[in-house]
Write an enzyme that holds these catalytic residues in place. Structure first.
Site, PDB file in Angstrom:
ATOM      1  N   LYS A  85       0.797  -1.222   0.000  1.00 26.74           N
ATOM      2  CA  LYS A  85       0.000   0.000   0.000  1.00 26.74           C
ATOM      3  C   LYS A  85       0.832   1.276   0.000  1.00 26.74           C
ATOM      4  O   LYS A  85       0.373   2.320  -0.461  1.00 26.74           O
ATOM      5  CB  LYS A  85      -0.942   0.013   1.219  1.00 26.74           C
ATOM      6  CG  LYS A  85      -2.060  -1.009   1.133  1.00 26.74           C
ATOM      7  CD  LYS A  85      -2.992  -0.702  -0.028  1.00 26.74           C
ATOM      8  CE  LYS A  85      -4.148  -1.674  -0.111  1.00 26.74           C
ATOM      9  NZ  LYS A  85      -5.061  -1.356  -1.221  1.00 26.74           N
ATOM     10  N   LEU A 112     -50.075  15.517  24.901  1.00 26.36           N
ATOM     11  CA  LEU A 112     -49.411  15.476  23.599  1.00 26.36           C
ATOM     12  C   LEU A 112     -49.801  14.250  22.789  1.00 26.36           C
ATOM     13  O   LEU A 112     -49.715  14.255  21.561  1.00 26.36           O
ATOM     14  CB  LEU A 112     -47.886  15.495  23.795  1.00 26.36           C
ATOM     15  CG  LEU A 112     -47.301  16.742  24.474  1.00 26.36           C
ATOM     16  CD1 LEU A 112     -45.813  16.554  24.732  1.00 26.36           C
ATOM     17  CD2 LEU A 112     -47.554  17.986  23.627  1.00 26.36           C
ATOM     18  N   ASP A 170     -35.652   0.051  18.549  1.00 28.96           N
ATOM     19  CA  ASP A 170     -36.947   0.453  17.969  1.00 28.96           C
ATOM     20  C   ASP A 170     -36.792   1.790  17.241  1.00 28.96           C
ATOM     21  O   ASP A 170     -37.610   2.688  17.388  1.00 28.96           O
ATOM     22  CB  ASP A 170     -38.002   0.558  19.073  1.00 28.96           C
ATOM     23  CG  ASP A 170     -39.429   0.612  18.505  1.00 28.96           C
ATOM     24  OD1 ASP A 170     -39.586   0.432  17.276  1.00 28.96           O
ATOM     25  OD2 ASP A 170     -40.364   0.847  19.286  1.00 28.96           O
TER      26      ASP A 170
END
Length: 641
Positions: free
Chosen positions: A53, A383, A497
């Site tokens: 590399k 709410l 979730d």
């Protein structure tokens, strides 16, 4: 090849990328000989070297020194060092202090007689166009710290005999309860330093210290990353929220017109809400290390007004300008001039618009406070209904806006959650909804969190946005979620979730992730079983649908679905299929289609999150390059759009 002096597997940072990101860090097999240091790709399973590399000739090395780790760097990047040669710094990360010290000492001995050795170096990283230690914006700028002795040569230990490098330590997903965040001192701040308050803070507990905006305070203790012990100028001591203060005399942060960490969409929302012709602010540019002036104008007969954005340029002499003939030594001088002269802009800068009117959320409501007396809560309006019960907007002590979740009995494993809440309160990030505390002395118990006025992201997508949202707005929403989730990922915290319904939007349009980790405490079988109708099937990957195997990679899958929700403005994923059909077809390769508002590059990000094999999905850190990967473009410096 010459005899090998040392060899080791290190993480290497790319030198060619213009912007730093987790994608730029690769593991390489490094080999040191008498002539050069070379690095290779390798086969981790067979522990064999593969493709070459790059290399650096030892005779070209000018300096070898440690580098101070960046704030918030992952554990595997805790021991960096740098090799400076003609092309700049080569940044390498060792697995531990002993290996780093061994390589530094060996290299210093081997380059001790080089001709062009440096006398000064940069102790911090070059990141996205700026030296973090001295804020210079020229990569070739002379170092800001003098090396000790002759180029820092030390005699700590002899290099050990060459041995086979150990394979990288495998990382396993940790789904158990995480430890509290490790205290981490932010870059540039330490005990004994003087800080300036950016906001007023009224003590809530007897342990707290009052803050007055622009007052100066001395830091006495930083063991808790969220609450520091400090002393005011009258000798009073107590705890202060760490995100309310900045280092005294730190450049632009002392000016109200500077809005740190504000993006383009948020700037436009704030300027339009103030609706003042000539209202302006200065924010961080999309190009790291640069700044943009955002200006609201009603010129040209416009009734609604519009926002213009001007990037602040730097001349070859290091001066700042918006108009090429008007150069200044500092940005404050530039702003002062343009407050009186338009000089090519649509208007002069007439009114300072600041996002500092509302202070940021704190981790809890006082040092060590997590239990809240319900008598201090005032309920104002409902709410909505969530998984655990009714959610209401209210006030704490008549002054703090809060959201209060009233947990219906039997919906949550309460004792387990109460223990977890003490940990969750220490999680603090600008893209997470802050947990302030709980009320557990009565039933139902309450969870008290930060209140966000624009509500649920899903509703905001369907109703709160304009009819024609820009792709920049949608991309910024996704980036907000990415950054909040990357923070949770760094703390080994799973959401389980993640979806648009579990994100909220504040008054500036910033999206914040909420309800992270709460699904673990749900007692509803319909929710906790993948056969249940309430289970988030449409956001779940094959390994969760088939085996209920959760990991950070299952959160990545859900994030891809959330992106799809954003770019469809809130449509239901797999809207024509029921849960049973989804459970059957997703493990067999079914994926969501490309939304009309998403270009191919955005969709490629989504599909990368939906790889069948979990280990082939990116991390949230890697998704941090979202804006760049998706080809987001901004005007060139000094030009308006």
């Amino acid at each position: 090849m010459s005899d090998i002096v040392l060899e080791e597997i290190f993480i290497k940072r790319s030198q060619q990328k213009k912007k730093t990101s987790p994608l730029n860090f690769k593991e390489r097999w490094f080999i040191l000989t008498q002539e050069k240091i070379s690095y290779y790709d390798y086969d981790a399973d067979k522990m064999k070297r593969k493709g070459f590399k790059g290399s650096v000739d030892l005779e070209k090395i000018k300096c070898v020194e440690i580098v101070q780790p960046e704030m918030g760097a992952p554990l595997e990047r805790s021991f960096p060092f740098q090799i400076i040669y003609d092309e700049g710094p080569l940044y390498i990360f060792a697995r531990n202090e002993d290996i780093r010290a061994q390589w530094i000492d060996t290299l210093k001995q081997m380059v001790h007689h080089n001709k062009d050795r440096m006398q000064k170096y940069h102790p911090c990283f070059w990141v996205d166009g700026m030296w973090l230690c001295c804020q210079q914006e020229v990569k070739q700028a002379m170092g800001c710290k003098v090396l000790d002795g002759k180029n820092g040569t030390s005699q700590r230990r002899k290099p050990r005999v060459r041995e086979k490098p150990l394979p990288p330590t495998p990382t396993e997903e940790k789904v158990a309860r995480p430890l509290p965040p490790e205290p981490a001192e932010p870059s540039g701040l330490s005990v004994g330093m003087t800080v300036r308050a950016e906001y007023d803070y009224s003590p809530i507990t007897a342990q707290d210290l009052q803050l007055k905006k622009n007052g100066e305070y001395t830091i006495l203790e930083m063991s808790d990353p969220n609450w520091w012990k400090a002393r005011d100028q009258l000798g009073n001591e107590g705890y202060i929220p760490s995100n309310y203060v900045v280092e005294a005399k730190t450049g632009l942060e002392q000016y109200d017109w500077y809005c740190k960490n504000m993006n383009r969409s948020q700037a436009e929302a704030l300027l339009k809400s103030e609706n003042k012709d000539g209202g302006f602010l200065v924010r961080d540019s999309s190009k790291a290390g640069k700044y943009t002036v955002s200006l609201f104008s009603k010129g040209g007969g416009e009734t609604q007004g519009s926002c213009k954005h001007y990037n602040i340029c730097t001349s070859s002499q290091g001066q700042f300008y918006l108009a090429e003939k008007h150069n200044f030594n500092t940005i404050p001088e530039l702003i002062t001039y343009h407050q009186h002269n338009a000089a090519g802009m649509v208007s002069r800068l007439k009114y300072i618009i600041s996002n500092r009117a509302q202070p940021p959320s704190t981790a809890g409501l006082g040092y060590g406070v997590w239990e809240i007396d319900p008598r201090y809560l005032t309920f104002i309006k409902e709410l909505g209904n969530g998984q655990f019960g009714v959610v209401k907007y209210g006030k704490l002590r008549g002054q703090n806006d809060v959201a209060i979740k009233m947990i219906k009995e039997g919906s949550m494993s309460e004792d387990d959650f109460i223990e977890e809440a003490k940990i969750m309160m220490k999680l603090r990030h600008e893209n997470l909804v802050q947990l302030y505390g709980v009320c557990t002395k009565q039933r139902p118990i309450y969870i008290v969190t930060e209140y966000l006025s624009n509500g649920c992201l899903l509703t905001y997508l369907k109703e709160g946005l304009t009819q024609h949202p820009t792709t920049v707005q949608l991309l910024e929403m996704c980036k907000d979620v990415t950054e909040g989730m990357a923070y949770l990922e760094s703390k080994q915290y799973l959401h389980r979730d993640l979806a648009a319904r579990n994100c909220l939007v504040d008054s500036n349009g910033t999206v914040k992730v909420t309800d992270f980790g709460l699904s673990r405490y749900v007692l509803d079988d319909e929710y906790t079983s993948s056969e249940g109708s309430k289970f988030p099937v449409r956001w779940s990957p094959p390994e969760v649908l088939l085996y209920c195997k959760f990991s950070s990679k299952s959160d990545i899958w859900a994030y891809g679905v959330l992106m799809w929700e954003v770019y469809t403005l809130g449509r239901l994923p797999y809207e024509r299929l029921n849960n049973t059909e989804i459970v059957d077809q997703v493990p067999r390769g079914l994926r969501l289609y490309r939304p009309q508002l998403a270009n191919e590059r955005v969709y490629s990000i989504m599909t990368s999150c939906w790889q069948e094999k979990a280990d082939e999905r990116p991390s949230f850190q890697e998704l941090g390059l979202l804006g760049k990967v998706c080809g987001q473009t901004r005007p060139q410096a000094g030009h308006k759009d």
